[in-house]
Scaffold this motif. Structure first.
Motif, PDB file in Angstrom:
ATOM      1  N   ASP A 108       0.824  -1.208   0.000  1.00 11.91           N
ATOM      2  CA  ASP A 108       0.000   0.000   0.000  1.00 11.91           C
ATOM      3  C   ASP A 108       0.860   1.261   0.000  1.00 11.91           C
ATOM      4  OD1 ASP A 108      -2.284  -1.553   0.044  1.00 11.91           O
ATOM      5  OD2 ASP A 108      -2.687  -1.242   2.190  1.00 11.91           O
ATOM      6  N   VAL A 109       1.936   1.255   0.790  1.00 17.30           N
ATOM      7  CA  VAL A 109       2.816   2.425   0.856  1.00 17.30           C
ATOM      8  C   VAL A 109       3.517   2.632  -0.484  1.00 17.30           C
ATOM      9  CG1 VAL A 109       4.889   3.378   1.950  1.00 17.30           C
ATOM     10  CG2 VAL A 109       3.105   2.319   3.347  1.00 17.30           C
ATOM     11  N   ARG A 110       3.986   1.543  -1.089  1.00 18.11           N
ATOM     12  CA  ARG A 110       4.618   1.661  -2.408  1.00 18.11           C
ATOM     13  C   ARG A 110       3.638   2.233  -3.430  1.00 18.11           C
ATOM     14  NH1 ARG A 110       5.854  -3.827  -1.128  1.00 18.11           N
ATOM     15  NH2 ARG A 110       7.841  -3.910  -0.059  1.00 18.11           N
ATOM     16  N   ALA A 111       2.416   1.724  -3.430  1.00 19.68           N
ATOM     17  CA  ALA A 111       1.396   2.208  -4.369  1.00 19.68           C
ATOM     18  C   ALA A 111       1.077   3.677  -4.113  1.00 19.68           C
ATOM     19  CB  ALA A 111       0.143   1.355  -4.256  1.00 19.68           C
ATOM     20  N   MET A 112       1.012   4.067  -2.840  1.00 20.55           N
ATOM     21  CA  MET A 112       0.730   5.452  -2.486  1.00 20.55           C
ATOM     22  C   MET A 112       1.820   6.382  -3.020  1.00 20.55           C
ATOM     23  SD  MET A 112       0.707   7.060   1.364  1.00 20.55           S
ATOM     24  CE  MET A 112       2.440   6.685   1.535  1.00 20.55           C
ATOM     25  N   LEU A 113       3.079   5.971  -2.853  1.00 21.62           N
ATOM     26  CA  LEU A 113       4.186   6.788  -3.345  1.00 21.62           C
ATOM     27  C   LEU A 113       4.197   6.841  -4.873  1.00 21.62           C
ATOM     28  CD1 LEU A 113       6.981   5.667  -0.859  1.00 21.62           C
ATOM     29  CD2 LEU A 113       5.794   7.870  -0.911  1.00 21.62           C
ATOM     30  N   ASP A 114       3.899   5.709  -5.511  1.00 22.94           N
ATOM     31  CA  ASP A 114       3.827   5.698  -6.977  1.00 22.94           C
ATOM     32  C   ASP A 114       2.729   6.624  -7.477  1.00 22.94           C
ATOM     33  OD1 ASP A 114       5.924   3.913  -7.314  1.00 22.94           O
ATOM     34  OD2 ASP A 114       4.619   2.143  -7.355  1.00 22.94           O
ATOM     35  N   GLN A 115       1.572   6.558  -6.831  1.00 19.07           N
ATOM     36  CA  GLN A 115       0.440   7.381  -7.248  1.00 19.07           C
ATOM     37  C   GLN A 115       0.749   8.869  -7.077  1.00 19.07           C
ATOM     38  OE1 GLN A 115      -3.137   6.632  -5.052  1.00 19.07           O
ATOM     39  NE2 GLN A 115      -4.430   7.703  -6.524  1.00 19.07           N
ATOM     40  N   LEU A 128       1.208  12.109   3.467  1.00 17.36           N
ATOM     41  CA  LEU A 128       0.473  10.990   2.885  1.00 17.36           C
ATOM     42  C   LEU A 128       0.537   9.759   3.789  1.00 17.36           C
ATOM     43  CD1 LEU A 128       1.562  11.336  -0.848  1.00 17.36           C
ATOM     44  CD2 LEU A 128      -0.724  11.741   0.085  1.00 17.36           C
ATOM     45  N   MET A 129       1.700   9.538   4.383  1.00 22.71           N
ATOM     46  CA  MET A 129       1.873   8.390   5.272  1.00 22.71           C
ATOM     47  C   MET A 129       0.989   8.527   6.506  1.00 22.71           C
ATOM     48  SD  MET A 129       3.519   5.615   5.342  1.00 22.71           S
ATOM     49  CE  MET A 129       4.121   4.364   6.430  1.00 22.71           C
ATOM     50  N   ALA A 130       0.902   9.727   7.066  1.00 27.20           N
ATOM     51  CA  ALA A 130       0.056   9.953   8.241  1.00 27.20           C
ATOM     52  C   ALA A 130      -1.411   9.698   7.893  1.00 27.20           C
ATOM     53  CB  ALA A 130       0.247  11.370   8.773  1.00 27.20           C
ATOM     54  N   GLU A 131      -1.846  10.165   6.722  1.00 24.50           N
ATOM     55  CA  GLU A 131      -3.228   9.918   6.282  1.00 24.50           C
ATOM     56  C   GLU A 131      -3.469   8.423   6.104  1.00 24.50           C
ATOM     57  OE1 GLU A 131      -4.082  12.058   2.710  1.00 24.50           O
ATOM     58  OE2 GLU A 131      -3.828  14.012   3.662  1.00 24.50           O
ATOM     59  N   TYR A 132      -2.528   7.748   5.458  1.00 20.10           N
ATOM     60  CA  TYR A 132      -2.671   6.308   5.219  1.00 20.10           C
ATOM     61  C   TYR A 132      -2.755   5.548   6.536  1.00 20.10           C
ATOM     62  CZ  TYR A 132      -1.398   1.503   4.416  1.00 20.10           C
ATOM     63  OH  TYR A 132      -1.370   0.136   4.449  1.00 20.10           O
ATOM     64  N   GLN A 133      -1.870   5.876   7.472  1.00 17.31           N
ATOM     65  CA  GLN A 133      -1.856   5.161   8.750  1.00 17.31           C
ATOM     66  C   GLN A 133      -3.147   5.395   9.538  1.00 17.31           C
ATOM     67  OE1 GLN A 133       1.924   6.490  10.326  1.00 17.31           O
ATOM     68  NE2 GLN A 133       2.875   4.542   9.785  1.00 17.31           N
ATOM     69  N   ALA A 134      -3.687   6.606   9.475  1.00 18.16           N
ATOM     70  CA  ALA A 134      -4.943   6.890  10.168  1.00 18.16           C
ATOM     71  C   ALA A 134      -6.083   6.072   9.560  1.00 18.16           C
ATOM     72  CB  ALA A 134      -5.263   8.379  10.110  1.00 18.16           C
ATOM     73  N   LYS A 135      -6.140   6.018   8.231  1.00 20.13           N
ATOM     74  CA  LYS A 135      -7.184   5.229   7.564  1.00 20.13           C
ATOM     75  C   LYS A 135      -7.028   3.747   7.873  1.00 20.13           C
ATOM     76  CE  LYS A 135      -7.794   8.375   3.679  1.00 20.13           C
ATOM     77  NZ  LYS A 135      -7.537   8.586   2.244  1.00 20.13           N
ATOM     78  N   ARG A 136      -5.792   3.255   7.831  1.00 17.75           N
ATOM     79  CA  ARG A 136      -5.556   1.837   8.102  1.00 17.75           C
ATOM     80  C   ARG A 136      -5.911   1.506   9.550  1.00 17.75           C
ATOM     81  NH1 ARG A 136      -2.701  -2.405   5.676  1.00 17.75           N
ATOM     82  NH2 ARG A 136      -1.933  -3.935   7.171  1.00 17.75           N
TER      83      ARG A 136
END
Length: 122
Positions: A18-25, A59-67
């Motif tokens: 998910d983190v790799r995809a987030m960075l790619d996006q 982006l990482m903080a948003e992702y971690q909160a959602k996860r």
């Protein structure tokens, strides 16, 4: 200079994906280091450019909160449904593992108490 975004120690593969995809996006350049052969380093995902680090961290903080919210909701649903893992289900499905774990705890407690027993008896 590259900055560590995610240490891969104890990170599930789907989270790293998910983190790799987030960075790619987000089109943030990154690279990944593999875990060391001796287990000293677990590997990591690094952001290549310093100017991309604040955006990557946001982006990482948003992702971690959602996860976190998703995993908590899944756990609460499993508890409500009665499908969450409990000590009783682990004991039923893996009795040998539970017995060996209890035995290991008893041995370790004995080793911790051994100096006091030896000093008291001497």
């Amino acid at each position: 200079m590259a900055k560590l975004l995610l240490n891969l120690r104890n990170v599930l593969e789907d989270e790293a994906d998910d983190v790799r995809a987030m960075l790619d996006q987000a089109r943030i350049p990154y690279y990944e280091t593999p875990p060391s052969m001796w287990g000293i380093s677990a590997g990591g995902i690094y952001v290549k450019d310093n100017e991309d680090v604040p955006e990557a961290k946001r982006l990482m903080a948003e992702y971690q909160a959602k996860r976190r919210d998703r995993v908590r909701a899944e756990h609460e649903a499993a508890v409500r449904d009665g499908t969450a893992e409990t000590f009783r289900t682990v004991l039923r499905t893996e009795p040998l593992r539970v017995a060996l774990t209890v035995l290991a705890i008893i041995v370790l407690l004995g080793l911790v108490a051994l100096p006091a027993v030896l000093l008291r008896g001497g």
